[in-house]
Design a protein around this motif. Structure first.
Motif, PDB file in Angstrom:
ATOM      1  N   SER A  59       0.919  -1.315   0.107  1.00  0.00           N
ATOM      2  CA  SER A  59      -0.001   0.032   0.189  1.00  0.00           C
ATOM      3  C   SER A  59       0.919   1.298   0.021  1.00  0.00           C
ATOM      4  CB  SER A  59      -0.779  -0.027   1.394  1.00  0.00           C
ATOM      5  OG  SER A  59      -0.032   0.340   2.426  1.00  0.00           O
ATOM      6  N   ALA A  60       0.180   2.504  -0.246  1.00  0.00           N
ATOM      7  CA  ALA A  60       1.051   3.572  -0.630  1.00  0.00           C
ATOM      8  C   ALA A  60       1.648   3.873   0.995  1.00  0.00           C
ATOM      9  CB  ALA A  60       0.090   4.742  -0.814  1.00  0.00           C
ATOM     10  N   ASP A  61       0.948   3.941   2.000  1.00  0.00           N
ATOM     11  CA  ASP A  61       1.283   3.929   3.442  1.00  0.00           C
ATOM     12  C   ASP A  61       2.515   3.231   3.767  1.00  0.00           C
ATOM     13  OD1 ASP A  61      -0.504   5.888   3.786  1.00  0.00           O
ATOM     14  OD2 ASP A  61      -1.875   4.776   4.877  1.00  0.00           O
ATOM     15  N   ALA A 114       4.433   1.903   1.841  1.00  0.00           N
ATOM     16  CA  ALA A 114       5.721   2.360   0.995  1.00  0.00           C
ATOM     17  C   ALA A 114       6.340   3.450   1.542  1.00  0.00           C
ATOM     18  CB  ALA A 114       5.195   2.705  -0.465  1.00  0.00           C
ATOM     19  N   VAL A 115       5.785   4.532   2.253  1.00  0.00           N
ATOM     20  CA  VAL A 115       6.180   5.556   2.848  1.00  0.00           C
ATOM     21  C   VAL A 115       6.969   5.217   4.180  1.00  0.00           C
ATOM     22  CG1 VAL A 115       5.398   7.590   4.414  1.00  0.00           C
ATOM     23  CG2 VAL A 115       4.538   7.239   1.930  1.00  0.00           C
ATOM     24  N   LEU A 160      10.637   3.272  -6.919  1.00  0.00           N
ATOM     25  CA  LEU A 160       9.676   2.278  -6.621  1.00  0.00           C
ATOM     26  C   LEU A 160       9.594   1.520  -8.017  1.00  0.00           C
ATOM     27  CD1 LEU A 160       6.679   4.523  -5.142  1.00  0.00           C
ATOM     28  CD2 LEU A 160       8.186   3.266  -3.982  1.00  0.00           C
ATOM     29  N   VAL A 196       6.403   9.631  -2.604  1.00  0.00           N
ATOM     30  CA  VAL A 196       6.284   8.220  -2.667  1.00  0.00           C
ATOM     31  C   VAL A 196       4.823   7.989  -2.574  1.00  0.00           C
ATOM     32  CG1 VAL A 196       6.539   6.040  -1.170  1.00  0.00           C
ATOM     33  CG2 VAL A 196       8.640   7.614  -1.426  1.00  0.00           C
ATOM     34  N   SER A 197       4.035   8.749  -1.633  1.00  0.00           N
ATOM     35  CA  SER A 197       2.614   8.417  -1.518  1.00  0.00           C
ATOM     36  C   SER A 197       1.812   8.418  -2.621  1.00  0.00           C
ATOM     37  CB  SER A 197       2.277   9.126  -0.340  1.00  0.00           C
ATOM     38  OG  SER A 197       0.760   9.155  -0.350  1.00  0.00           O
ATOM     39  N   SER A 198       2.329   9.649  -3.381  1.00  0.00           N
ATOM     40  CA  SER A 198       1.520   9.875  -4.606  1.00  0.00           C
ATOM     41  C   SER A 198       1.936   8.897  -5.848  1.00  0.00           C
ATOM     42  CB  SER A 198       1.530  11.260  -4.955  1.00  0.00           C
ATOM     43  OG  SER A 198       2.772  11.779  -5.303  1.00  0.00           O
ATOM     44  N   TYR A 228       2.449   5.682  -5.576  1.00  0.00           N
ATOM     45  CA  TYR A 228       2.228   4.484  -5.484  1.00  0.00           C
ATOM     46  C   TYR A 228       1.220   3.757  -6.477  1.00  0.00           C
ATOM     47  CZ  TYR A 228       1.180   0.009  -3.145  1.00  0.00           C
ATOM     48  OH  TYR A 228       1.125  -1.446  -3.186  1.00  0.00           O
ATOM     49  N   ASP A 229       0.215   4.636  -6.470  1.00  0.00           N
ATOM     50  CA  ASP A 229      -0.925   3.963  -7.023  1.00  0.00           C
ATOM     51  C   ASP A 229      -0.970   3.971  -8.634  1.00  0.00           C
ATOM     52  OD1 ASP A 229      -2.372   3.309  -5.149  1.00  0.00           O
ATOM     53  OD2 ASP A 229      -3.347   5.438  -4.763  1.00  0.00           O
TER      54      ASP A 229
END
Lengths: 724, 724
Positions: free
Chosen positions: A57-59, A61-62, A74, A100-102, A104-105
């Protein structure tokens, strides 16, 4: 746990972990490893890979990026996606939580797009690496040689430049370092234009680790570390791809025989007490007639027993109706019967106690009759017969005056053994040999190589006192690894020349990895034949010239070559040829220059080439060549002759032969080759020189230098060059 | 102001600015331009360079960076520092005022360190560029060819890979694009593995601009745009170095003659009405005697006038005591006298109205007598004599039965004209020709080339109906630019084969000591000879084989080659040779495969090579070759012959000659070459085939393919390949 090395083998390797990973992959029915799996394998073998973790998940990953440290990369992780960049599954240089957060998806979405059913495992978060030189380290399961390791230039140029090198796995530390230094662009790794060099030892170490990995786990059929970032200190594999094949049968390599067994067989084959000719005939034009003529008229020293149910005497020899009727003591049966009768007959031959056979008939695998050939192999093995062929012209061994062949007889005895897989090439060998008075010990047709192959021949010629050079034409190798083993041993004693046909790449089939794509090249054969100590010829004529000249050239003891020429124009071309073949023109010291200048006109050129100028008498050639032989800083001579009235061709040839012979008597032997530019008399002079130990060629400045270069290649590989 | 192009020439170029910059550099007595000066020059010629400015303090740098935009690069500017990176005079990726401010001083200090008296102009502040493919664009003043432009791969690999290409400046837009596509790694520029390609048009445009610059300003002797960043859209020269040489004299190129003048001279030389032999002798072993014999016994059709003050008759010809006494109508004087008498005599020869001379004597520039040679040139020009030599064997022109040479006579007339700079090579040409029955129109020794050179020969042979191929051995070119001009024209009509000696560092060295030839990078020669349409031979024997075979091979009309072979083994090697020489093996369509299979045994191989299998009768060779000639999708045939009893060598040769002749009668002419594997009879068969228009060679699979490939190279360059 940092693995260390003991006696060349890497120790402290965690093969249990690799087994565990592979078992999981097998259970899943997959053919490649995921990135995290690949990382575990690399870790287990001490192959350095970047710090990383898998986020789903993005979280996550962060959070992982926080642990690893910014900036990060990534990368999508999916068993269905091999080329991540093409699938837009990679984002680099992310230097904040936000990035990183933005990121991921979109990565997950991009990756899913081209293949709707791609199963996404997650996203790998990796520390972004500092700059480094991009190289490639890999391994493949080669169909001929088994596990083979690769090193080359990486990055986007890898496929275009194809600057890679190969070796059998496992490699020694020395071999691994030789690979690092063996690519064309190796200079870059040492540092150019003020840039620091890279840690070549770390690269060699990684090559060795990969080579151990594929040796330990043959089911790993492809390793692709690309790019490996080579840094000033250390090297790190940024991306690791591993492909496995659990289905691949443990390949059925042909049986290997011990050296004694091989010698026993080969001695019977090459030095038989008696030969049976099965299908002997008295009709002109029949193969069984040609073989009889060649044996009888060739003066074969043993007994000759024709076998034919319908005749009583052929060429004065008593004919036997059946193999079973033959006297004892027959060592070879030459088959001159149609393919369909061969299998049954070879059983009889074995039962009769005849240990070897020469199978001339065609009509086996080469015409699609693969099964018949398999029956032949099985039957022969069951009945204790080893054989050459099928689908060959035959076998010559001149010391015993044996021409067990249907082609023309050959009797010029000499030091070269030749073998060819193809009959056409065999006929070319015969014609060339006769035309150039090439002394041969043996000529062997190998044809389909269903049993006896190059390994057996090499083992025999290794000890054969009548042979001191072996030349092989081959289209494939049954067991490349075994060939390398034998050739490595034999080539230290006697030069082995190989003409490997089929060097054309097999087309641009879509290969899964860089390593696999690169391995389709002839370069694998090229590098591994070199590893085996073999001198490779680039074409038929070159093989024949090498075979003719290598045995008569003394082995050089150093790299200093001096050109002595009567024609300045030839001198330039001979220099070009030396450069092109990697020979070293000696930088002549002042005292030696002065010594040469004493013999030549003042306008002659000092330096190398030594230009004695045209129109000089035989003494000038003699004096300068004598000086070249005398001075022990000079290791080989290349002569350029210019046809003049003052020194006619045959006079030149005789004077040169004399001076070389004179020094030989005094124990000084150096390779001397000659290029003769002149009218047709230079042909006779060249032949004269050849017969007196000086390879000499008319109308060419290339060939003499190429044969000398071949001798040097061999001497360097055999470790003889500075051994005196 | 964006420059645009008119008729291939770039217009709207601001040459006034360049003149201004160069004047300032000249005034300062400098030999290179500062970075800001280089930028002005680039701007003036529309060569894109990064936004930048010169700062002389840290504050100025910060202010400039603010204007240009972050991140920026700082680079030292000093007339004394050429390699900024080595001098630690570069800082990259500065992304804040602070970074710029604190970077300024260390750069200046570092740069000053190695050369205490380095004068520091300031620090260049440059916008840091996005990523791109690094290439190099440059130009040099080549000693042989004048302004030459370069394109290649850039970055740290440039010196290791040397993947560069050269053309004469100025280039056409087409040539510039051909350069971009002509490097080994060109594929990378088109984009590999999903990466986008670069803007090749922008690169071609920049090449052309550089080529215009050095053409307009010959005092710019070096341009080095390295790296040029090639991007998806556009290209930008990150660093520009320009070196100037105002001192370089406007080079004294040899005089150029008009085509009519050359033809007038050459016709007199090659087809003289009468020849005077100066220094004719009746003593065996003298050059003046050999020349007389060769002319008289060779059957020269014009008058022969020996000149010798001490004789009255030589070989039945009346002797003249002095040049002044000669009858009128003499077109050529052959000099057989010592060097020291040549200058005076050539004056007399000119005064007598003899327009041309063949100068056999040596003892000029090649032995260090440079001044004597210069006197010769001046005197000959003053007295209206054009000459070949000095330091040559002579000139042969077989249609007029002229052997004006001291070497052996030659009379086998044929379509090839050969010339050599070296006498030794000339003797090699004679011997090879005689041995292989090579038909020649002319053999010319060029020696020191103090006057008549390759350009004159090419111009004569261009129109000479007795010549359809020209082969030249050369060590240097007096005027490379003029050679290219002539060769470009002639090579569209007749193949020109060139053996360029001194192709390598060591070779160049030998050339320098032999003929005072100027050494050049061989790649320059290689590319520019190709630009001239010349087929380059890699060695003496190759030149001779090309000369022998190109004239008898018909010009192919397409790329589809089919191999037809009786020996599978030869087929593989012939395929290898085709691949190695860039020939295209036809992908045989099904209907054609079926057609071939009708003539060959079922186990013969369909596809290409067409393997008719061994042991087939002559009809099988005949039928398959006839089909190959008949089908107009096939453009050339390569034959592999295997010696068997069923089709002996001479039978094969005769059948092949017949079928090729039969189709020639019907107007179908395709190149056919053959490789013969067999016993010694294949030598006679090969010669028979050659004499019937089929280049054929025993014991080699390489040579026949190499000569075919040479014909293809010529046909492609001459634009003939798909022109029918």
């Amino acid at each position: 746990m940092q693995p260390t090395m003991t006696e060349g083998r890497l120790s402290a390797i965690d093969d249990g972990t690799v087994r565990e990973v592979l078992d999981a992959v097998r259970t899943d029915g997959r053919s490649s490893l995921s990135a995290p799996e690949a990382k575990r394998v690399c870790d287990a073998y001490g192959i350095e890979v970047p710090q990383e973790g898998l986020a789903t998940s993005a979280d996550e990953a962060v959070s992982l990026a926080g642990e690893i440290g910014y900036p990060v990369v990534l990368k999508i992780v999916s068993p269905d996606i091999l080329h991540k960049t093409e699938a837009k599954g990679v984002l680099v240089g992310l230097d904040s939580e936000e990035a990183v957060s933005s990121g991921y998806d979109p990565i997950v979405e991009n990756a899913a797009a081209p293949t709707a059913d791609a199963s996404i495992t997650g996203v790998q978060v990796q520390r972004m690496l500092p700059e480094g030189m991009e190289v490639l380290i890999g391994a493949i399961a080669d169909p001929t040689f088994g596990p083979v390791v690769t090193f080359g230039l990486g990055g986007i140029l890898v496929e275009v430049l194809r600057d890679v090198t190969f070796r059998l796995a496992p490699t020694s530390p020395e071999d691994a370092m030789a690979m690092v230094d063996g690519i064309r662009t190796a200079e870059v790794l040492h540092g150019v234009r003020g840039r620091p060099g890279v840690d070549r030892q770390a690269l060699a170490d990684m090559i060795q680790r990969v080579s151990e990995l594929v040796t330990d786990f043959p089911e790993i059929t492809e390793v692709d570390l690309n790019p490996v970032l080579a840094q000033e200190d250390g090297a790190i594999a940024v991306d690791a791809r591993l492909v496995v094949d659990f289905e691949a049968e443990a390949e059925t390599r042909p049986p290997r025989y011990g050296k004694d067994e091989i010698l026993e067989t080969m001695n019977r084959l090459m030095r038989p007490r008696a030969i049976a000719v099965i299908g002997a005939s008295d009709q002109d034009g029949k193969i069984g007639n040609s073989v009889m003529k060649n044996l009888v008229n060739g003066g074969f020293e043993g007994e000759i027993y024709p076998v034919n149910p319908k005749a009583s005497e052929i060429l004065g020899k008593k004919v036997y109706a059946d193999v079973a009727d033959l006297p004892d003591g027959v060592d070879v049966a030459v088959f001159c019967i149609p393919a369909k009768f061969v299998v049954d007959t070879i059983a009889k031959v074995g039962d009769k106690g005849i240990a070897t056979a020469i199978l001339i008939p065609s009509g086996f695998a080469e015409t699609g009759e693969v099964e018949l050939q398999q029956q032949l192999v099985t039957t022969a093995r069951e009945h204790g017969v080893r054989f050459v062929g099928p689908n060959i012209y035959g076998v010559y061994y001149t010391p015993g005056k044996m021409s067990a062949a249907f082609t023309t007889p050959y009797d010029v005895q000499g030091p070269v053994a030749l073998a060819s897989q193809s009959g056409g090439i065999g006929m070319g060998i015969l014609g060339f040999s006769r035309s150039t008075k090439l002394g041969v010990s043996a000529i062997v047709g190998l044809g389909n190589k269903a049993d006896i192959d190059e390994d057996d021949l090499l083992t025999f010629f290794e000890d054969d006192e009548n042979t001191n050079c072996i030349a092989l034409h081959m289209e494939d190798l049954k067991d490349g690894r075994s060939f390398v083993e034998v050739a490595q041993r034999v080539s230290r004693k006697k030069p082995i020349v190989v003409l490997k046909a089929g060097a054309t790449p097999s087309g641009s089939k879509a290969a899964a990895s860089h390593t696999a794509a690169l391995a389709g090249d002839d370069k694998v054969y090229d590098d591994i034949l070199r590893q085996a100590g073999v001198v490779r010829a680039s074409g038929l004529n070159e093989m024949l010239q090498f075979a003719r000249c290598l045995p008569i050239l003394p082995t050089p003891t150093g790299e200093n070559i001096v050109i002595i020429t009567g024609a300045g124009g030839s001198g330039v071309l001979l220099s070009d040829a030396c450069y092109n073949t990697g020979l070293h023109l000696m930088d002549i010291p002042d005292d030696l220059n002065e010594a040469f200048m004493k013999f030549i006109p003042p306008f002659g050129a000092a330096g190398n080439p030594v230009d004695i100028t045209g129109g000089e008498p035989p003494e000038t050639y003699r004096n300068t060549v004598a000086l070249g032989l005398e001075d022990d800083r000079i290791h080989a001579l290349v002569l350029g002759y210019w046809h003049t009235i003052v020194t006619p061709p045959l006079v030149f040839a005789k004077v040169m032969s004399e001076v070389v012979e004179e020094y030989r008597q005094r124990g000084i032997e150096k390779p001397v080759v000659a290029s003769l530019a002149g009218d047709v008399e230079v042909e006779e002079a060249s032949q004269y020189l050849f017969e007196h130990g000086i390879p000499a060629f008319p109308y060419t400045t290339e060939t003499p230098v190429e044969v000398l270069a071949a001798k040097y290649r061999w001497a360097r590989m055999a470790g003889l060059l500075n051994g005196k």
